[in-house]
Design a protein around this motif. Structure first.
Motif, short mmCIF file in Angstrom:
data_model
loop_
_atom_site.label_atom_id
_atom_site.label_comp_id
_atom_site.label_asym_id
_atom_site.label_seq_id
_atom_site.Cartn_x
_atom_site.Cartn_y
_atom_site.Cartn_z
N UNK A 5 0.85 -1.19 0.00
CA UNK A 5 0.00 0.00 0.00
C UNK A 5 0.89 1.24 0.00
N UNK A 6 1.90 1.18 0.83
CA UNK A 6 2.82 2.30 0.99
C UNK A 6 3.51 2.65 -0.31
N UNK A 7 3.93 1.62 -1.07
CA UNK A 7 4.62 1.91 -2.33
C UNK A 7 3.62 2.01 -3.49
N UNK A 8 2.33 1.97 -3.18
CA UNK A 8 1.34 2.29 -4.20
C UNK A 8 0.93 1.16 -5.11
N UNK A 9 1.24 -0.07 -4.76
CA UNK A 9 0.87 -1.18 -5.62
C UNK A 9 -0.46 -1.80 -5.22
N UNK A 10 -0.94 -1.42 -4.06
CA UNK A 10 -2.17 -2.01 -3.54
C UNK A 10 -3.06 -0.93 -2.92
N UNK A 11 -4.36 -1.09 -3.09
CA UNK A 11 -5.33 -0.19 -2.47
C UNK A 11 -6.13 -0.93 -1.41
N UNK A 12 -6.53 -0.19 -0.39
CA UNK A 12 -7.37 -0.79 0.64
C UNK A 12 -8.75 -0.12 0.64
N UNK A 26 -13.52 -4.95 8.65
CA UNK A 26 -12.15 -5.29 8.28
C UNK A 26 -11.87 -4.82 6.86
N UNK A 27 -10.59 -4.67 6.54
CA UNK A 27 -10.20 -4.11 5.26
C UNK A 27 -10.23 -5.12 4.12
N UNK A 28 -10.36 -4.61 2.90
CA UNK A 28 -10.27 -5.42 1.70
C UNK A 28 -9.20 -4.81 0.80
N UNK A 29 -8.42 -5.67 0.15
CA UNK A 29 -7.29 -5.20 -0.63
C UNK A 29 -7.38 -5.61 -2.08
#
Lengths: 147, 147
Positions: A65-72, A79-82
């Motif tokens: 998420x931090x490097x921008x390859x995944x969204x939450x 709970x979160x979904x990715x």
DNA sequence: GTAAATGCAAACCGTTTGCTGTACA
DNA sequence: TGTACAGCAAACGGTTTGCATTTAC
């Protein structure tokens, strides 16, 4: 699939490392193309690497998420979904309140409207989350129509 | 402030009761007019009733949500935020990623766009959550402009 | 070789639940 | 007076963290 080259660059640029586990988690998100929660990612990862731990999954999701390859996304649940980002394809979601089905939209109009809303208050938009919920055709309460 | 009469009707219609604690929680949400999390509601409630418990706050928030007097929002954080509904005034939020400030919008265009997006898939919209995030004027990184 | 990352288990924290006592209708 | 609700403490579930070990570079 993300280009391995770009992936490596993104990671190494910060003196960080491309591990087997990180590749695995990203792979799962990319091939699933769904909105997986951490638990599901963990289960699928376990099938291919029985030693991976849930902590690694969470740390990896945070990292991606931090490097921008995944969204939450939250989807109003607890709970979160990715999902792996589909580069420059911002999209939005509808969740059926009965069966839980998720439908995606792509519409430049959403971003346009967001910008317009922010104009008068001089706000700079970085992220736009539009989340609709209601009933899909199958689950719509009998006799009701699209109001 | 919600009319006491309506409030009583809403509650009693289901054979349920208007307790001191429920009045207190609703009062706090109404006078705050902010987006309070459960912990903050609890703290403020404790100031006026030192015997109230956190479980009652959670149960009451769920109850008020159920009868439609309170809305819950996630704001991408790990815990919920609550606000008293301003009757038939659907609105949307912007959160500053730096200072956390929340700005509200009211715009019928959002619902209009939501309906339009759902038309082709024959989805029935019940709720619309539009959540923008970015930077407010004060927090905007120097030299950047509203892109 | 040496940081960075993993795996495990324990901690965390927001939220829910079981149970007994209280108070609204 | 009967039943919905409150208070307390313990449980829960998703997520994070501390620490010793492993591994990418």
């Amino acid at each position: 699939m993300a280009q391995k080259r770009e992936l490596l660059d993104a990671i190494r640029s910060q003196g960080r490392r491309l591990t087997r586990q990180r590749q695995l988690v990203l792979e799962i998100l990319e091939e699933g193309a769904e909105h997986l929660d951490a638990e599901t990612v963990f289960e699928r990862a376990r099938e291919r690497d029985e030693r991976i731990g849930i902590a690694t999954v969470y740390r990896t999701l945070a990292f991606l998420k931090e490097i921008g390859l995944v969204d939450e996304h939250q989807f109003g649940e607890d709970h979160g979904h990715f999902e792996a980002v589909q580069s420059d394809r911002p999209h939005y979601h509808f969740t059926c309140m009965k069966c839980g089905k998720v439908v995606e939209f792509q519409s430049p109009q959403v971003m346009k409207l967001a910008r317009k809303l922010c104009e008068s208050d001089d706000l700079q938009v970085v992220e736009v989350h539009l989340h609709l919920s209601g009933y899909c055709v199958q689950c719509r309460p009998a006799g009701t129509d699209c109001r």
